[in-house]
Design an enzyme around this catalytic site. Structure first.
Site, short mmCIF file in Angstrom:
data_model
loop_
_atom_site.label_atom_id
_atom_site.label_comp_id
_atom_site.label_asym_id
_atom_site.label_seq_id
_atom_site.Cartn_x
_atom_site.Cartn_y
_atom_site.Cartn_z
CB CYS A 29 26.45 24.66 -57.67
SG CYS A 29 25.37 23.44 -58.40
CB CYS A 32 27.32 21.00 -58.69
SG CYS A 32 26.58 22.25 -59.73
#
Lengths: 104, 289
Positions: A29, A32
């Site tokens: 991700c 993230c």
């Protein structure tokens, strides 16, 4: 930031009197990866006042399902084991600080 | 590490190019993202009579004048689409899929998106509704996913999702031949509303409905609040002060994206104000470091 797993999650969010910030993330991700250095900085700034931990959703399906994580990054704030706030997606440092100040 | 630009300008309409020209005059290291047509709205304008000094000009001709100006100043438009801009504190990270650019200041000149959100879209954002299928697809492994696609890129995302999801629906918002894997079910109906309890679980169409665990909405351009997480939006426009400053330090905005009236000269003027203030911001940072 400490990595927490399904088997010790409840213990980690329940102990102590300070708010616990949980970063739900995964290695694939992008947002993230951008959020994590921001949280690292905050974790240093709030040493002793707020506890920061992270949960990899790929490896910890029980916790992720329990808190219905449907988009990452999701940052949750716990107090004595209870969820008191949720923030979905990347946020600038100033925003997260504002969120934390509410719970200190 | 990527090279860090002084200013990254997102958008190549009048606001963006005016910002680029002014920042370049002030000798800043800039990058401007956009398209070779500069602005699709501009080239579609049949006749423009309120751009000072260039009366009775077509949109196409005005675009050519703008392009000449850019060429004369040696400004190249980078033909890439920025997916996300992250305020990292000291700098901004601008993402183009897996590629990243860095800039000390950012000027948003993205224009306005005319497609209205679906009923329930904003309510369920992050709770079953998302704008980046490739980002969140692994969370829907073995589940049902519906993808509402506004362009061909949506098909690629749907194909990727269908490798992980148990069931994938594709709802095209355009007419074309769809290049989709055979296990994807295409629904040719107009989506009206996203429904659910605490999480989205139903997509309602004009002529029916489906149950689904996740809904991804893939538009031509993401709304500014999604493009720059944490950006303050007011009545559908980016909130700025008269120096074109947004609520995020180092991030400026200009043109239609900050509000009405939607006019070329206004956009160009705001682009200039944004650029000059971004220059001042960078200079003050250099002084203080």
């Amino acid at each position: 930031m400490k990595e927490v797993m399904d088997n010790n999650f409840i213990e980690e969010i329940s102990e102590g009197d300070v708010p616990v910030v949980v970063d739900f993330w995964a290695p694939w991700c992008g947002p993230c990866r951008m959020l994590s250095p921001v949280l690292d900085e905050l974790s240093a700034e709030y040493e002793g006042k707020v506890k920061f931990i992270k949960v990899n959703v790929d490896n910890n399906p029980v916790t992720s399902q329990k808190y219905r994580i449907s988009s990452i990054p999701t940052v949750m704030v716990f107090k004595k084991g209870l969820a008191v706030d949720t923030m979905i997606g990347f946020r600038p440092k100033a925003d997260i600080k504002q969120l934390l100040e509410k719970h200190i | 590490m990527a090279d860090r630009y002084d200013i990254a300008i997102v958008g190549s309409g009048p606001a963006g190019i005016s910002a680029a020209v002014n920042a370049k005059i002030r000798n800043k290291n800039i990058i401007i993202f956009g398209t070779k047509d500069l602005s699709t709205k501009l080239i579609k304008a049949p006749k423009i009579n309120n751009y000072l000094g260039l009366p009775d000009i077509t949109g196409e001709a005005l675009k050519n004048e703008f392009q000449k100006h850019l060429d004369a100043m040696d400004i190249d438009i980078t033909n890439e689409r920025i997916n996300n801009i992250y305020a990292m504190g000291d700098y901004f990270a601008l993402m183009v899929n897996e590629k990243m650019y860095e800039a000390t200041a950012v000027i948003l000149a993205t224009g306005v998106e005319y497609t209205k959100p679906l009923k329930g879209e904003e309510e369920f954002l992050g709770r079953g509704v998302g704008y980046c299928a490739t980002c969140d697809a692994p969370l829907y492994k073995g589940k049902t996913v519906a993808i509402i696609g506004y362009n061909h890129e949506g098909e690629e995302d749907a194909n990727y999702v269908s490798e992980l999801a148990a069931k994938t629906y594709y709802i095209p918002m355009y007419k074309a031949d769809y290049n989709l894997r055979s296990n994807i079910q295409v629904i040719n109906d107009r989506p009206l509303e996203i429904q659910g309890d605490s999480l989205a679980d139903r997509l309602v169409f004009k002529n029916g409905e489906i149950n689904t665990d996740g809904i991804f909405i893939l538009k031509d351009s993401v709304p500014p609040g999604q493009l720059v997480p944490g950006l303050q939006i007011e009545n559908g426009h980016i909130k700025v002060d008269r120096n074109m400053r947004t609520n995020i330090e180092g991030c400026y905005a200009a043109g239609d994206c900050i509000g009405r009236p939607y006019q070329y000269l206004k956009a160009a003027g705001e682009g200039q104000v944004a650029a000059l203030n971004a220059v001042a911001y960078i200079d003050s940072k250099i002084k203080n470091s």
